[in-house]
Design an enzyme around this catalytic site. Sequence first.
Site, PDB file in Angstrom:
ATOM      1  N   MET A   1       0.829  -1.193   0.000  1.00 22.68           N
ATOM      2  CA  MET A   1       0.000   0.000   0.000  1.00 22.68           C
ATOM      3  C   MET A   1       0.872   1.254   0.000  1.00 22.68           C
ATOM      4  O   MET A   1       2.012   1.237   0.460  1.00 22.68           O
ATOM      5  CB  MET A   1      -0.909   0.012   1.235  1.00 22.68           C
ATOM      6  CG  MET A   1      -1.974  -1.082   1.235  1.00 22.68           C
ATOM      7  SD  MET A   1      -3.224  -0.779  -0.018  1.00 22.68           S
ATOM      8  CE  MET A   1      -4.334  -2.171   0.327  1.00 22.68           C
ATOM      9  N   CYS A   2       0.332   2.353  -0.465  1.00 22.62           N
ATOM     10  CA  CYS A   2       1.034   3.619  -0.549  1.00 22.62           C
ATOM     11  C   CYS A   2       0.805   4.432   0.723  1.00 22.62           C
ATOM     12  O   CYS A   2       0.137   3.994   1.646  1.00 22.62           O
ATOM     13  CB  CYS A   2       0.552   4.391  -1.770  1.00 22.62           C
ATOM     14  SG  CYS A   2       0.667   3.452  -3.319  1.00 22.62           S
TER      15      CYS A   2
END
Length: 254
Positions: A1-2
């Site tokens: 995930m960012c």
Amino acid sequence: MCQLLGLNCATPTDASFSFTGFCQRGGNTGEHADGWGIAFFEGRGLRHFVDHESAANSRMAAFLQTYPLKSKNIIAHVRKATVGEVSLENAHPFVRELWGRHWVFAHNGDLKDYFPRLHTHYLPVGSTDSERAFCWLMQELAKSHAGTPSVAELTLTLRELVPQVAQFGTFNFLLSNGEALWAHCSTKLHYLVRQHPFAQATLVDHDWTVNFAELNQPGDRAAVVVTTPLTTNEQWAAFEPGELKVFVDGLPQA
């Protein structure tokens, strides 16, 4: 995930402190080493920087940490690639024009099998699900209003549109047109408001403590929105899953 970072401020503010800690998550204290970007609104103009290198090692990111660009609305992103290759065109935040203004968008999450019908005015340049979602939001906002809507009207429309995207997966995002900052949480997002009387703050990811009382005036105020809290000694509030907030002049709106 960012990871996401957004600032919405009452007066033009530099993001050096927050951005320095945030960049460490792009390959140093975090695994998000697949590109980064940041956008600063200045009036109706926009300074937009993206790179496919890791933020922790990028010379451009290092330069911006020491060059205090001031803005009332800032969006930054460090990427861990899940959909779309590591390339410049897939680096967030993305930018489009609507009603004669720049719009900036950054996303954290995965949208499974998300291929909305898009018209020719809003098409993705890269191959991410994030940019597809942004194009669809811009397209549908344009269709929903004959003229330029107010922030309140835009918020009501977004509350109708966002669940149509979020049903496909995780849709944490930041969105701004330079007037306001919209933030939506699917799984994880936090915010705080720094205002008078200002206090000290210490970064989680970097050895840096700042006394904001020495740097700010009583009328200054900044709302900071981030995936995971950036500081150890400030009170961060968690978003509820499914919550959409809008910030104007450094304050969340009702």
